[in-house]
Design an enzyme around this catalytic site. Structure first.
Site, PDB file in Angstrom:
ATOM      1  NE  ARG A  51      -0.653   1.809   3.702  1.00  0.00           N
ATOM      2  CZ  ARG A  51       0.544   2.650   3.751  1.00  0.00           C
ATOM      3  NH1 ARG A  51       1.831   1.856   3.972  1.00  0.00           N
ATOM      4  NH2 ARG A  51       0.502   3.954   3.610  1.00  0.00           N
ATOM      5  N   GLY A  52       0.216   2.342  -0.188  1.00  0.00           N
ATOM      6  CA  GLY A  52       0.996   3.653  -0.240  1.00  0.00           C
ATOM      7  C   GLY A  52       1.264   4.101  -1.929  1.00  0.00           C
ATOM      8  NE  ARG A  96      -6.031   0.988  -2.389  1.00  0.00           N
ATOM      9  CZ  ARG A  96      -5.600   1.489  -1.122  1.00  0.00           C
ATOM     10  NH1 ARG A  96      -4.120   1.124  -0.831  1.00  0.00           N
ATOM     11  NH2 ARG A  96      -6.188   2.142  -0.403  1.00  0.00           N
ATOM     12  CD  GLN A 202      -3.812   2.832   6.464  1.00  0.00           C
ATOM     13  OE1 GLN A 202      -4.212   3.464   7.556  1.00  0.00           O
ATOM     14  NE2 GLN A 202      -4.350   2.856   5.123  1.00  0.00           N
ATOM     15  CG  ASP A 243      -3.010   8.320  -1.905  1.00  0.00           C
ATOM     16  OD1 ASP A 243      -3.062   8.666  -0.839  1.00  0.00           O
ATOM     17  OD2 ASP A 243      -2.508   7.088  -1.937  1.00  0.00           O
ATOM     18  CG  ASN A 253      -2.324  11.695   2.217  1.00  0.00           C
ATOM     19  OD1 ASN A 253      -2.015  10.772   1.601  1.00  0.00           O
ATOM     20  ND2 ASN A 253      -2.366  11.867   3.377  1.00  0.00           N
ATOM     21  CE  LYS A 254      -5.565   5.852   3.577  1.00  0.00           C
ATOM     22  NZ  LYS A 254      -6.571   5.231   2.825  1.00  0.00           N
TER      23      LYS A 254
HETATM   24  O1  MRU Z   1      -4.732   3.193   1.704  1.00  0.00           O
HETATM   25  P1  MRU Z   1      -3.090   3.646   1.852  1.00  0.00           P
HETATM   26  O2  MRU Z   1      -2.492   2.960   3.044  1.00  0.00           O
HETATM   27  O3  MRU Z   1      -2.673   2.845   0.463  1.00  0.00           O
HETATM   28  O4  MRU Z   1      -2.924   5.064   1.814  1.00  0.00           O
HETATM   29  C1  MRU Z   1      -1.685   5.681   1.897  1.00  0.00           C
HETATM   30  C2  MRU Z   1      -1.687   7.108   1.855  1.00  0.00           C
HETATM   31  O5  MRU Z   1      -2.977   7.847   1.985  1.00  0.00           O
HETATM   32  C3  MRU Z   1      -0.401   7.682   1.760  1.00  0.00           C
HETATM   33  O6  MRU Z   1      -0.299   8.891   2.610  1.00  0.00           O
HETATM   34  C4  MRU Z   1      -0.160   8.138   0.471  1.00  0.00           C
HETATM   35  O7  MRU Z   1      -0.211   6.881  -0.273  1.00  0.00           O
HETATM   36  C5  MRU Z   1       1.104   8.697   0.088  1.00  0.00           C
HETATM   37  S1  MRU Z   1       2.559   7.196   0.419  1.00  0.00           S
HETATM   38  C6  MRU Z   1       4.071   8.147   0.300  1.00  0.00           C
END
Ligand code: MRU
Length: 352
Positions: A51-52, A96, A202, A243, A253-254
């Site tokens: 993820r990320g 995703r 996370q 993201d 972002n998250k």
């Molecule tokens: O759902 P996730 O865990 O993939 O979400 C991750 C995030 O929102 C991170 O902040 C983003 O991907 C940046 S990672 C360098």
């Protein structure tokens, strides 16, 4: 500037398969899983074993190699091979929808397939080498982001972050946590406040683990606490990842990031995004065009397998939110720190 050495390698191509840290097991177990097939990679991204945004970009590139290796065994004509592989690459992009890095990396593999003059065997090899190149570049880019970001970290700062934009969200080093690592290498008096980040935690599960592994002082707080600590003057800056960033700087972002940004604005705390240029999607004008992933309702109704709410209650679970550009102090990239007016600074950096 001193260099920070991180112990973490999230994803790596190994001859015929992709090896990655299984992030669903963190923080209880730090184990690697080998992904040996295309569908297995699709599932690994979907279920967040990896993820990320930058990490799933590289995983996507590896996924195309895995599909190519499978099709190579089917004894197809070159034309059939190319057609089937491009279809599978398109399918992989759908797993995703919010993080643009997945599409960005898979599209690069698709371009390579379309433009290659090689036979099937040669295409597979070229895809493999391209995946390995993306891995190396990701680490280099993150170090540059870290070094630019470190220039705006005040001495002895307490940095708030949300979710995990660290080594475990990239190939290694991290974007937001890359800034933390580079700053810490020169000033070991800095510290991090990590938001828990409901519903997938996370921040609690991954950010606190990787910072602790690297010896960086970290305090875990739950999501609703950030404005409390900002009001007390205990937070000097916020750095988060991204993201997808629109051409005007609006940033997905998250989920929960937008709330942190509003609190930071109210309390006059600088709010930075740290992201590679591959996260900027210049094909969309504003954040309104960003597709927000709706995730399983179980993530909200359950904690560690246990129900936490009334049975049958309505649930909504968007995985991301969009922070409007006017709340963002700067976007830290591998080419420097972009400042408002983002429409102009983003256009400028892409012109170069
Ligand atoms: O759902 P996730 O865990 O993939 O979400 C991750 C995030 O929102 C991170 O902040 C983003 O991907 C940046 S990672 C360098």
């Amino acid at each position: 500037m001193a260099e920070f050495k991180s112990k973490i390698r999230t994803i790596e191509w190994k001859d015929t398969y992709s090896r990655m840290v299984d992030q669903t097991l963190l923080p209880k177990k730090y184990e690697y899983v080998n992904i040996t097939g295309g569908q297995q990679m699709y599932d690994a991204i979907k279920t967040m074993i990896v993820r990320g945004a930058p990490a799933i970009g590289v995983a996507g590139a590896h996924g195309v190699v895995l599909y190519a290796q499978e099709l190579e065994k089917e004894k197809l004509t070159r034309e059939e091979f190319v057609k089937k592989l491009l279809d599978r690459a398109d399918y992989l992009i759908t797993c995703r929808p919010t993080a643009v890095n997945l599409r960005w990396a898979v599209e690069q593999q698709k371009e390579l397939i379309k433009n290659s003059k090689s036979d099937i065997n040669g295409i597979v090899e070229e895809l493999k080498q391209n995946g390995i190149r993306l891995e190396k570049e990701d680490i280099e880019i993150n170090k540059k982001i870290g070094d630019y970001g470190a220039t705006v970290v005040p001495k002895g700062a307490t940095i708030l972050t949300h979710c995990n934009a660290g080594a475990l969200a990239t190939v290694g080093y991290g974007t937001a946590l890359g800034v933390v690592r580079s700053a810490f290498a020169n000033d070991p008096t800095i510290q991090v406040f990590a938001d828990e980040t409901r519903p997938r935690q996370q921040g609690a599960r991954i950010t606190t683990l990787e910072l602790t592994m690297d010896g960086i002082p970290t305090t875990l707080i739950s999501d609703g606490m950030c404005s409390y600590f900002m009001k007390k003057g205990m937070i000097d800056m916020v750095v988060v990842g991204a993201d997808r960033i629109a051409a005007n700087g609006d940033t997905a972002n998250k989920i929960g990031t937008y709330t942190v940004a509003i609190a930071a604005k109210y309390h006059n705390v600088p709010f930075y995004i740290a992201a590679p240029l591959s996260t900027i999607d210049t094909s969309i004008k504003t954040g309104d065009e960003i597709v927000i992933e709706e995730r399983s309702h179980d993530e909200v109704t359950h904690i560690n397998g246990d129900w936490i709410c009334a049975e049958g209650v309505k649930i909504i679970n968007p995985g991301f939110d969009v922070t409007p550009n006017e709340l963002i102090t700067g976007i830290i990239t591998e080419k420097g720190i972009l400042r408002p007016d983002y429409k102009k600074s983003i256009a400028e950096v892409f012109k170069k």
